[in-house]
Write an enzyme that holds these catalytic residues in place. Structure first.
Site, PDB file in Angstrom:
ATOM      1  N   GLU A 155       0.922  -1.082   0.064  1.00 49.34           N
ATOM      2  CA  GLU A 155       0.210  -0.034   0.055  1.00 49.34           C
ATOM      3  C   GLU A 155       0.883   1.381  -0.042  1.00 49.34           C
ATOM      4  OE1 GLU A 155      -2.437  -0.307   3.380  1.00 49.34           O
ATOM      5  OE2 GLU A 155      -3.245  -2.438   3.108  1.00 49.34           O
ATOM      6  N   LYS A 157       1.813   4.835   1.475  1.00 51.05           N
ATOM      7  CA  LYS A 157       1.945   5.333   2.884  1.00 51.05           C
ATOM      8  C   LYS A 157       1.363   6.745   2.903  1.00 51.05           C
ATOM      9  CE  LYS A 157       4.299   5.336   7.341  1.00 51.05           C
ATOM     10  NZ  LYS A 157       4.107   6.853   7.553  1.00 51.05           N
ATOM     11  N   ASP A 159       0.267  10.413   3.546  1.00 48.65           N
ATOM     12  CA  ASP A 159       0.957  11.263   4.753  1.00 48.65           C
ATOM     13  C   ASP A 159      -0.443  12.340   5.206  1.00 48.65           C
ATOM     14  OD1 ASP A 159       2.585  12.578   6.078  1.00 48.65           O
ATOM     15  OD2 ASP A 159       3.474  13.813   4.538  1.00 48.65           O
ATOM     16  N   TYR A 266      -7.535   1.737   5.535  1.00 46.55           N
ATOM     17  CA  TYR A 266      -6.258   0.648   5.380  1.00 46.55           C
ATOM     18  C   TYR A 266      -6.558  -0.504   6.461  1.00 46.55           C
ATOM     19  CZ  TYR A 266      -4.039   3.898   8.804  1.00 46.55           C
ATOM     20  OH  TYR A 266      -3.686   4.774   9.750  1.00 46.55           O
ATOM     21  N   LYS A 355      10.117   4.331   4.319  1.00 44.19           N
ATOM     22  CA  LYS A 355       9.961   5.741   4.161  1.00 44.19           C
ATOM     23  C   LYS A 355      10.610   6.179   3.028  1.00 44.19           C
ATOM     24  CE  LYS A 355       8.385   7.739   8.375  1.00 44.19           C
ATOM     25  NZ  LYS A 355       8.286   8.712   8.737  1.00 44.19           N
ATOM     26  N   CYS A 449      23.779  48.730  -1.937  1.00 43.11           N
ATOM     27  CA  CYS A 449      24.074  47.581  -2.634  1.00 43.11           C
ATOM     28  C   CYS A 449      25.324  46.838  -2.733  1.00 43.11           C
ATOM     29  CB  CYS A 449      24.132  48.494  -4.191  1.00 43.11           C
ATOM     30  SG  CYS A 449      24.532  47.319  -5.418  1.00 43.11           S
ATOM     31  N   CYS A 451      27.622  46.156  -4.283  1.00 44.49           N
ATOM     32  CA  CYS A 451      28.563  46.411  -5.534  1.00 44.49           C
ATOM     33  C   CYS A 451      29.493  47.375  -4.779  1.00 44.49           C
ATOM     34  CB  CYS A 451      27.925  46.799  -6.655  1.00 44.49           C
ATOM     35  SG  CYS A 451      27.518  48.656  -6.589  1.00 44.49           S
ATOM     36  N   CYS A 468      18.344  48.700  -6.666  1.00 45.12           N
ATOM     37  CA  CYS A 468      19.627  49.580  -6.846  1.00 45.12           C
ATOM     38  C   CYS A 468      19.269  50.360  -8.108  1.00 45.12           C
ATOM     39  CB  CYS A 468      20.995  48.769  -6.864  1.00 45.12           C
ATOM     40  SG  CYS A 468      22.286  49.859  -7.485  1.00 45.12           S
ATOM     41  N   CYS A 473      25.973  49.901 -11.836  1.00 41.32           N
ATOM     42  CA  CYS A 473      26.296  49.011 -10.685  1.00 41.32           C
ATOM     43  C   CYS A 473      26.737  47.840 -11.485  1.00 41.32           C
ATOM     44  CB  CYS A 473      24.986  48.605 -10.092  1.00 41.32           C
ATOM     45  SG  CYS A 473      24.779  47.085  -8.966  1.00 41.32           S
TER      46      CYS A 473
HETATM   47  S1  IVH Z   1      -1.487   0.404   8.716  1.00 41.61           S
HETATM   48  C1  IVH Z   1      -1.464  -1.705  12.898  1.00 41.61           C
HETATM   49  N1  IVH Z   1      -1.300   1.302   6.269  1.00 41.61           N
HETATM   50  O1  IVH Z   1       1.315   5.495   9.003  1.00 41.61           O
HETATM   51  C2  IVH Z   1      -0.831  -0.893  11.355  1.00 41.61           C
HETATM   52  N2  IVH Z   1      -0.736   2.981   8.204  1.00 41.61           N
HETATM   53  O2  IVH Z   1       3.834   5.413  10.596  1.00 41.61           O
HETATM   54  C3  IVH Z   1      -1.532   0.176  11.409  1.00 41.61           C
HETATM   55  N3  IVH Z   1      -0.154   5.264   7.388  1.00 41.61           N
HETATM   56  O3  IVH Z   1       0.058   5.367  12.183  1.00 41.61           O
HETATM   57  C4  IVH Z   1      -1.029   1.215  10.446  1.00 41.61           C
HETATM   58  N4  IVH Z   1      -0.763   4.932   5.383  1.00 41.61           N
HETATM   59  O4  IVH Z   1      -1.206   6.797  10.275  1.00 41.61           O
HETATM   60  C5  IVH Z   1      -1.158   1.561   7.683  1.00 41.61           C
HETATM   61  N5  IVH Z   1      -1.322   2.247   4.145  1.00 41.61           N
HETATM   62  C6  IVH Z   1      -1.105   2.254   5.372  1.00 41.61           C
HETATM   63  C7  IVH Z   1      -0.785   3.785   6.076  1.00 41.61           C
HETATM   64  C8  IVH Z   1      -0.602   3.967   7.427  1.00 41.61           C
HETATM   65  C9  IVH Z   1      -0.269   5.927   6.382  1.00 41.61           C
HETATM   66  C10 IVH Z   1       0.218   5.868   8.662  1.00 41.61           C
HETATM   67  C11 IVH Z   1      -0.777   5.580   9.822  1.00 41.61           C
HETATM   68  C12 IVH Z   1       0.246   4.944  10.950  1.00 41.61           C
HETATM   69  C13 IVH Z   1       1.483   5.495  10.458  1.00 41.61           C
HETATM   70  C14 IVH Z   1       2.774   4.766  11.005  1.00 41.61           C
END
Ligand code: IVH
Length: 719
Positions: A155, A157, A159, A266, A355, A449, A451, A468, A473
Site C-alpha cells: 500500500e 503510505k 501522509d 487501511y 520511508k 548595494c 557592489c 539599486c 552597478c
Molecule cells: S497500517 C497496525 N497502512 O502511518 C497498523 N498505516 O507510521 C496500522 N499510514 O499510524 C497502520 N498509510 O497513520 C497503515 N497504508 C497504510 C498507511 C498507514 C499511512 C500511517 C498511519 C500509521 C502511520 C505509521
C-alpha cells in the site's frame, strides 16, 4: 566534546518528546519527519547498545503523544498501533527474514508442545521431520512446508493522520484520532463533514465495525486554501499534512467542512458480525464494498522482491498522485500469519513502512545575502549549510523579498526547514524556533548595494522589492548586457554569457554603449578568439545596429517594460528622442501603458548616466527610428516556438506579464493561462502559483526557470 550515552539518551528523549508533542497535539511540527526519524533511530541504536539505560518511559516504548483535552477522550478498544520503518531494500529483506524466523520458531514451539502433550520425547531434528505428519498439524495451518510469508499487500503510505471510525449497526457513531494509541480524541462532528466518509453503511453491515485509515488533504484542496490565504493577505500553510491535522481539530466543524479533507481506509479495529475474511486484501475489498474509501493503488504480490519493486516505484509516482505520500507499507496478507507474528508494544511485526527519502530537511541558515538582478532588483537569498534534500544538495535558496524573510521569520544562525519537492526550486519553509539561539537578532535588509559603488537599495511604495537604481552597478551590468544582446532585444549572436563576463572582467565593457566600442585588436589577442570568431562577433554587433526601435527599448532594460509595451511605445512615439522627452502623462496616454510603466520609463530617461548611454548608442549609429510595423517585427523573429504551448507562472525579470505572452506568440507559440497535458513547458518565475507547478509535475511537464526559458526562446529546443 562528545556526550556520553546516558547524557545523549536524556537529550534525545527530551528532543523527541518535544517534537512529538508538536506533531501530535499542536499540529505544528517544527522539524521534518525525516529529522524526527533520525532522532528516534539514534535513540533506538543507543538503547540497543546500552539496554541498561532504557527507561520505561522512553519515547521508543510509546506511540504518539498523550491526547490533549481539546476534545473528549476516546479509549480505543483495539489499540491503534504505529509502524516500524525500513529505509532501504536490505532493511525490507531483514524485516521479512525476521518474520520468517519468528514463524519457524513458533511452529517449532507448537510442535514441541504437541509432542509433549502426546508424551513423545523427540529431538529437535525429529520434530522438524515430524511436522509432515497430519496429526501434528495445528489449528493455524502453518505446518507442512517451510514457513512462508505468503502474499504481501503493498500500500502507499498516505501522509495524513490516523483516525478510527466506529460504525454500529451501519451508522457512523464515533470518530477518534489515534492520540497515544490507547486513548484518542473524539472528532465525530468533524469527520461527519468529510464527503468521502459514509454516514450510513449498506444493509447487512456488521453490528460493530471499526475502520482505521488516514485522513489527508488532497493537493488541490491545499492549493485552493493557500490561494485563498494569499488573496486575503494571510500567510501560506506549510504542508498538506499539518493543514489536514489543523483542519480536523477545529472546534467548529463548519470550518473543517470547507477544507476538502478526504480519507483512505487501511485496516479494521473492533469488528462484531463481520463476514469473517482470511486475508488483509479481502478486508480491504470488503470495506470497499461497503462504500468506504479504499485506495486503488494497493496491490498484492507473492514475494519480497516484488514488494520491493512496488516500494521502489513509489518514489517515481510520488509526484503524479493528487495527494502526498511519505512511503509505502508492506503487510503480510494472511490474517492467521498476522496473528502468529503479533506485535511489539508499539507496532505490528506483520507490517513494515518504507520511508521515502525526505523532501524536507533542516539545516543551518549561515547567512542571508542579496543578489542584484539585471534591472537592479535586490533579491535576498539564504546561504545554507549544504543539505541533501529532494534528490540534490542545496546550498542556496531564494527568499524573494523583505516581506518573505519577515513572514518566514528566518534569521542567520537559525536552524531552518528546507524543502525541495522533485525538480522544484528549493525553498526555505521556516525556522525551527525551538533551536533558535538566545537573542538571535532579526535580519535587516541591507541599506546599500553589495557592489563597490555602495549605492542605496530603495524600496518604493507599493513594491515588495528593493532596487539599486545606479545604472553602472556592476552587479546589474552582467545581466543588463546579456539582456541587451538577447534574441528578443538586439539579438547579438556571438555575445554569450561567458564572453560578457570576460569583457566586463577585463574592463572592456562598463555599460551597453561600450559594446559598440570594443577593440577587436585586443580581443584577437585573447585565448579562444580566432580570426573567424572575432569577425563573427564584429559582424553580429554591427548588424544589431539596424534592429528596430522596439527592440532597442527592450535592450535598455527599463523596469516594467517588456516586449509588447516596447512595441507600443515605439509605434506611438516613433523615435527615441520623443520617448526620452515625453512626460509621464504623455507616456501613460498610450493604450496599454499603465502609470507604473510610464513612471518607470520617464525615470529611466531622467537619469544622467542613462542619457549618456543613449548618446553612446546614438553615436555608434544604432537605429533610433521605428520604421518597421510591429507585425513585421514579430514576423521577423524566428518562429522558434512554433507548435509549442508554454505556460508562465510568476513574475519574470525580463518580461512584463503581457510581454511574455506576446513574446511567445511572436515566435509562433501559444501561451494559455493553465497547464494541461498539451503544455510543452511551464516557466516558473518569482512567486509562482503552486497549483500550476503541482499540475505540471503531476503531468510530467518540464518546468523551466527564466534562464532556461530564454534558452528555449532562442534555440527552440527544451534545455
Ligand atoms: S497500517 C497496525 N497502512 O502511518 C497498523 N498505516 O507510521 C496500522 N499510514 O499510524 C497502520 N498509510 O497513520 C497503515 N497504508 C497504510 C498507511 C498507514 C499511512 C500511517 C498511519 C500509521 C502511520 C505509521
Amino acid at each position: 566534546m562528545t556526550k556520553g550515552p546516558e547524557e545523549r539518551i536524556a537529550e534525545l528523549t527530551r528532543l523527541i518528546r518535544y517534537h512529538d508533542q508538536r506533531y501530535h497535539s499542536d499540529d505544528a511540527s517544527e522539524i521534518p519527519d525525516a529529522d524526527f526519524d533520525q532522532l528516534k533511530r539514534e535513540l533506538l541504536e543507543l538503547e540497543a547498545a546500552h539496554p541498561e539505560l532504557v527507561r520505561p518511559d522512553s519515547p521508543t516504548q510509546m506511540v504518539g503523544a498523550d491526547p490533549s483535552t481539546l476534545f473528549t477522550p476516546v479509549e480505543h478498544r483495539v489499540p491503534m498501533m504505529s509502524l516500524d520503518n525500513a529505509f532501504d531494500r536490505d532493511e525490507l529483506n531483514a524485516w521479512a527474514e525476521r518474520a520468517l524466523r519468528r514463524l519457524a520458531a513458533a511452529r517449532a514451539r507448537r510442535a514441541a508442545e504437541e509432542s509433549t502433550a502426546q508424551g513423545m520425547l523427540l529431538s529437535a531434528d525429529d520434530q522438524e521431520d515430524d511436522e509432515d505428519r497430519p496429526e501434528s498439524r495445528g489449528a493455524i495451518g502453518l505446518e507442512g512446508s517451510p514457513p512462508e510469508l505468503g502474499g504481501l499487500v503493498c500500500e502507499l503510505k498516505y501522509d495524513g493522520l490516523a483516525v478510527s471510525l466506529r460504525y454500529e449497526n451501519g451508522r457512523l457513531v464515533q470518530a477518534a484520532t489515534r492520540g497515544n494509541g490507547r486513548v484518542g480524541e473524539d472528532i465525530t462532528a468533524n469527520i461527519l463533514t468529510l464527503k468521502s466518509v459514509p454516514h450510513l453503511l449498506p444493509a447487512g453491515a456488521p453490528q460493530v465495525l471499526e475502520v482505521r485509515g488516514e485522513v489527508y488533504m488532497p493537493l488541490a484542496a491545499f492549493d485552493a486554501l493557500n490561494a485563498q490565504q494569499e488573496a486575503e493577505g494571510k500567510p501560506r500553510y506549510a504542508n498538506p499534512r499539518n493543514t489536514a491535522a489543523g483542519s480536523l481539530r477545529q472546534k467548529d466543524p463548519t470550518i473543517t467542512a470547507t477544507r476538502g479533507l478526504s480519507m483512505w481506509c487501511y485496516s479494521v479495529g473492533e469488528v462484531h458480525g463481520g463476514p469473517g475474511v482470511a486475508t488483509h486484501s479481502a478486508t480491504l475489498e470488503y470495506l470497499d464494498s461497503l462504500g468506504l474509501p479504499v485506495n486503488p493503488e494497493t496491490v498484492t504480490v507473492d514475494s519480497v522482491n516484488e514488494a520491493w519493486e512496488f516500494v521502489d516505484q513509489c518514489e517515481d509516482r510520488r509526484h503524479d498522485l493528487p495527494y502526498e505520500i511519505d512511503g509505502a507499507v508492506v503487510k503480510v496478507d494472511r490474517l492467521d500469519l498476522q496473528r502468529e507474528l503479533g506485535a511489539t508494544s508499539r507496532a505490528p511485526r506483520w507490517a513494515i513502512a518504507y520511508k521515502l527519502p525526505p523532501e524536507e530537511r533542516t539545516t543551518k541558515l549561515l547567512d542571508i545575502h542579496v543578489s542584484i538582478g539585471s534591472k537592479g532588483k535586490a533579491t535576498p537569498f539564504a546561504v545554507l549549510e549544504p543539505v541533501f534534500v529532494g534528490g540534490s544538495t542545496v546550498e542556496m535558496a531564494t527568499l524573494h523579498n523583505q516581506d518573505q524573510v519577515k513572514a518566514k521569520d528566518v534569521r542567520p544562525g537559525d536552524t531552518v526547514v528546507v524543502r525541495k519537492a522533485g525538480d522544484v526550486i528549493p525553498e526555505v519553509v521556516g525556522s525551527v524556533l525551538a533551536e533558535r539561539p538566545d537573542e538571535l537578532p532579526e535580519w535587516e535588509f541591507p541599506a546599500i548595494c553589495p557592489c563597490p559603488h555602495h549605492q542605496p537599495l530603495v524600496r518604493q511604495e507599493g513594491d515588495a522589492a528593493h532596487y539599486c537604481f545606479f545604472p553602472r552597478c556592476p552587479e546589474q551590468l552582467r545581466g543588463w548586457i546579456e539582456h541587451f544582446a538577447a534574441r528578443n532585444a538586439l539579438d547579438i549572436e556571438h555575445l554569450g554569457e561567458q564572453r560578457v563576463s570576460l569583457f566586463i572582467d577585463l574592463g572592456f565593457i562598463a555599460d551597453v554603449g561600450d559594446i559598440y566600442a570594443l577593440d577587436y585588436d585586443l580581443i584577437r589577442e585573447l585565448e579562444g578568439f580566432g580570426e573567424l570568431s572575432v569577425a563573427n562577433l564584429a559582424a553580429a554587433i554591427e548588424a544589431s545596429k539596424q534592429q528596430s526601435l522596439a527592440r532597442l527599448l527592450v535592450g535598455l532594460n527599463i523596469r516594467h517594460l517588456g516586449d509588447t509595451s516596447s512595441e507600443l511605445l515605439a509605434d506611438a512615439f516613433g523615435h527615441v528622442d520623443r520617448i526620452m522627452e515625453a512626460s509621464v502623462e504623455a507616456l501613460a496616454e498610450v493604450d496599454g501603458i499603465g502609470p507604473i510603466m510610464a513612471e518607470s520609463v520617464h525615470e529611466f530617461f531622467q537619469s544622467e548616466v542613462n542619457r549618456e548611454i543613449v548618446e553612446k548608442l546614438r553615436a555608434a549609429g544604432l537605429n533610433f527610428i521605428q520604421d518597421t510595423s510591429s507585425d513585421a517585427a514579430a514576423e521577423s523573429l524566428f518562429q522558434t516556438l512554433a507548435g509549442m504551448t508554454i505556460v508562465v507562472t510568476g513574475g519574470l525579470e525580463g518580461y512584463s506579464r503581457d510581454g511574455v505572452g506576446a513574446a511567445i506568440k511572436a515566435r509562433g507559440g501559444k501561451s494559455p493561462g493553465s497547464v494541461s497535458s498539451k503544455t510543452t513547458a511551464l516557466v516558473v518565475g518569482e512567486n509562482p502559483g503552486a497549483s500550476k507547478l503541482e499540475k505540471a509535475e503531476k503531468l510530467g511537464i518540464p518546468v523551466l526557470n527564466e534562464a532556461q526559458f530564454q534558452e528555449l526562446i532562442e534555440t527552440g529546443t527544451l534545455p
